[in-house]
Design a protein around this motif. Sequence first.
Motif, PDB file in Angstrom:
ATOM      1  N   LEU A   1      74.244  27.885  60.291  1.00 52.92           N
ATOM      2  CA  LEU A   1      74.757  27.620  61.712  1.00 52.92           C
ATOM      3  C   LEU A   1      74.217  28.646  62.863  1.00 52.92           C
ATOM      4  CD1 LEU A   1      78.483  26.157  61.275  1.00 52.92           C
ATOM      5  CD2 LEU A   1      76.187  24.972  61.799  1.00 52.92           C
ATOM      6  N   LEU A   2      74.105  29.919  62.175  1.00 52.20           N
ATOM      7  CA  LEU A   2      73.712  30.935  62.714  1.00 52.20           C
ATOM      8  C   LEU A   2      72.196  31.128  63.007  1.00 52.20           C
ATOM      9  CD1 LEU A   2      76.143  33.907  61.714  1.00 52.20           C
ATOM     10  CD2 LEU A   2      75.791  32.845  63.937  1.00 52.20           C
ATOM     11  N   SER A   3      71.548  30.763  62.167  1.00 46.75           N
ATOM     12  CA  SER A   3      70.209  31.036  61.813  1.00 46.75           C
ATOM     13  C   SER A   3      69.306  30.723  63.155  1.00 46.75           C
ATOM     14  CB  SER A   3      69.507  30.261  60.720  1.00 46.75           C
ATOM     15  OG  SER A   3      69.592  28.810  60.895  1.00 46.75           O
ATOM     16  N   ASP A   4      69.563  29.834  63.950  1.00 47.38           N
ATOM     17  CA  ASP A   4      68.711  29.469  65.177  1.00 47.38           C
ATOM     18  C   ASP A   4      69.337  30.369  66.335  1.00 47.38           C
ATOM     19  OD1 ASP A   4      67.128  27.913  63.675  1.00 47.38           O
ATOM     20  OD2 ASP A   4      68.249  26.011  64.349  1.00 47.38           O
ATOM     21  N   ARG A   5      70.310  31.109  66.028  1.00 48.12           N
ATOM     22  CA  ARG A   5      70.930  31.811  67.188  1.00 48.12           C
ATOM     23  C   ARG A   5      70.969  33.270  66.827  1.00 48.12           C
ATOM     24  NH1 ARG A   5      74.023  27.668  66.356  1.00 48.12           N
ATOM     25  NH2 ARG A   5      75.891  28.794  66.049  1.00 48.12           N
TER      26      ARG A   5
ATOM     27  N   GLU B   1      64.639  42.058  60.795  1.00 50.41           N
ATOM     28  CA  GLU B   1      64.498  40.774  60.116  1.00 50.41           C
ATOM     29  C   GLU B   1      65.202  40.904  58.818  1.00 50.41           C
ATOM     30  OE1 GLU B   1      62.805  38.170  61.274  1.00 50.41           O
ATOM     31  OE2 GLU B   1      62.675  39.688  63.045  1.00 50.41           O
ATOM     32  N   ILE B   2      65.707  42.108  58.259  1.00 54.73           N
ATOM     33  CA  ILE B   2      66.583  42.081  57.157  1.00 54.73           C
ATOM     34  C   ILE B   2      67.997  41.574  57.400  1.00 54.73           C
ATOM     35  CG2 ILE B   2      67.996  43.571  55.550  1.00 54.73           C
ATOM     36  CD1 ILE B   2      65.556  45.300  55.383  1.00 54.73           C
ATOM     37  N   VAL B   3      68.230  41.833  58.646  1.00 53.52           N
ATOM     38  CA  VAL B   3      69.896  41.585  59.231  1.00 53.52           C
ATOM     39  C   VAL B   3      69.740  39.906  59.379  1.00 53.52           C
ATOM     40  CG1 VAL B   3      71.329  41.801  61.231  1.00 53.52           C
ATOM     41  CG2 VAL B   3      70.333  43.702  60.043  1.00 53.52           C
ATOM     42  N   ARG B   4      68.638  39.511  60.315  1.00 55.68           N
ATOM     43  CA  ARG B   4      68.506  37.914  60.663  1.00 55.68           C
ATOM     44  C   ARG B   4      68.508  37.189  59.343  1.00 55.68           C
ATOM     45  NH1 ARG B   4      65.801  36.233  64.931  1.00 55.68           N
ATOM     46  NH2 ARG B   4      64.621  38.194  65.276  1.00 55.68           N
ATOM     47  N   TYR B   5      67.661  37.708  58.339  1.00 52.66           N
ATOM     48  CA  TYR B   5      67.689  36.969  57.063  1.00 52.66           C
ATOM     49  C   TYR B   5      68.962  36.890  56.333  1.00 52.66           C
ATOM     50  CZ  TYR B   5      66.385  35.679  52.190  1.00 52.66           C
ATOM     51  OH  TYR B   5      66.502  34.906  50.975  1.00 52.66           O
ATOM     52  N   GLN B   6      69.643  38.078  56.354  1.00 49.98           N
ATOM     53  CA  GLN B   6      70.790  38.190  55.484  1.00 49.98           C
ATOM     54  C   GLN B   6      72.096  37.191  56.047  1.00 49.98           C
ATOM     55  OE1 GLN B   6      71.669  39.199  52.417  1.00 49.98           O
ATOM     56  NE2 GLN B   6      69.511  39.889  52.368  1.00 49.98           N
ATOM     57  N   LEU B   7      72.011  37.225  57.510  1.00 52.09           N
ATOM     58  CA  LEU B   7      73.005  36.618  58.276  1.00 52.09           C
ATOM     59  C   LEU B   7      72.716  35.054  58.085  1.00 52.09           C
ATOM     60  CD1 LEU B   7      73.494  38.426  61.369  1.00 52.09           C
ATOM     61  CD2 LEU B   7      75.176  38.372  59.637  1.00 52.09           C
ATOM     62  N   SER B   8      71.509  34.741  58.157  1.00 50.14           N
ATOM     63  CA  SER B   8      71.054  33.292  57.889  1.00 50.14           C
ATOM     64  C   SER B   8      71.359  32.693  56.509  1.00 50.14           C
ATOM     65  CB  SER B   8      69.672  33.113  58.193  1.00 50.14           C
ATOM     66  OG  SER B   8      69.257  33.561  59.417  1.00 50.14           O
TER      67      SER B   8
END
Length: 180
Positions: free
Chosen positions: A54-58, A42-49
């Motif tokens: 554009l990335l957040s949903d993928r 979730e840290i990686v997901r949050y930081q990338l988002s």
Amino acid sequence: VAVAIREKPELLSLLTEEKGDGEKNAKFAQDFKTLADVLIQEIVRYQLSKHSSLLSDRIYGEESNKFTNSKGQEVTLLLNDREEDTRETLEKVLEGDKTVSCLLAAEVHGTVNLTTSMEENLSKLKDVELDLTRVGVWIDPIDGTSHYIQGGETLLDGYPIKGIQVAKVLIGVYDTDTGN
């Protein structure tokens, strides 16, 4: 995060849960996830988002971000900029353990110190052009969770083959149109 959790065996056992049907890898008789897995993912997901809407949903991951505490409450771990929100969510997962929740929330929201070589490699990416509308991301937060849970260190010819030393975070980027 992984090291902070692994350093206390009682904490690791509290934060480890067997994956349920639909989550479990069919190759294993038992398959586990730890709170460290989910937090890292979730840290990686949050930081990338944060860097690209554009990335957040993928952005996908191996682990479900849902935990069931011993009271049977399902808690979904979603991160935002507020350390207090993370602490409150972790308290629900950890059934009110404020001390551990505060420590983990601080780890989640702490600053990551990159090595010089990491910074150099990241700076090279600034010139790479990507069509982010076609990019997907897959996260395997702790590749080698069973070794992580077992702890200790087993060396073969001087190289670690078991324990925290072999736990890695894998992040794969792929073209959503072709799968490559």
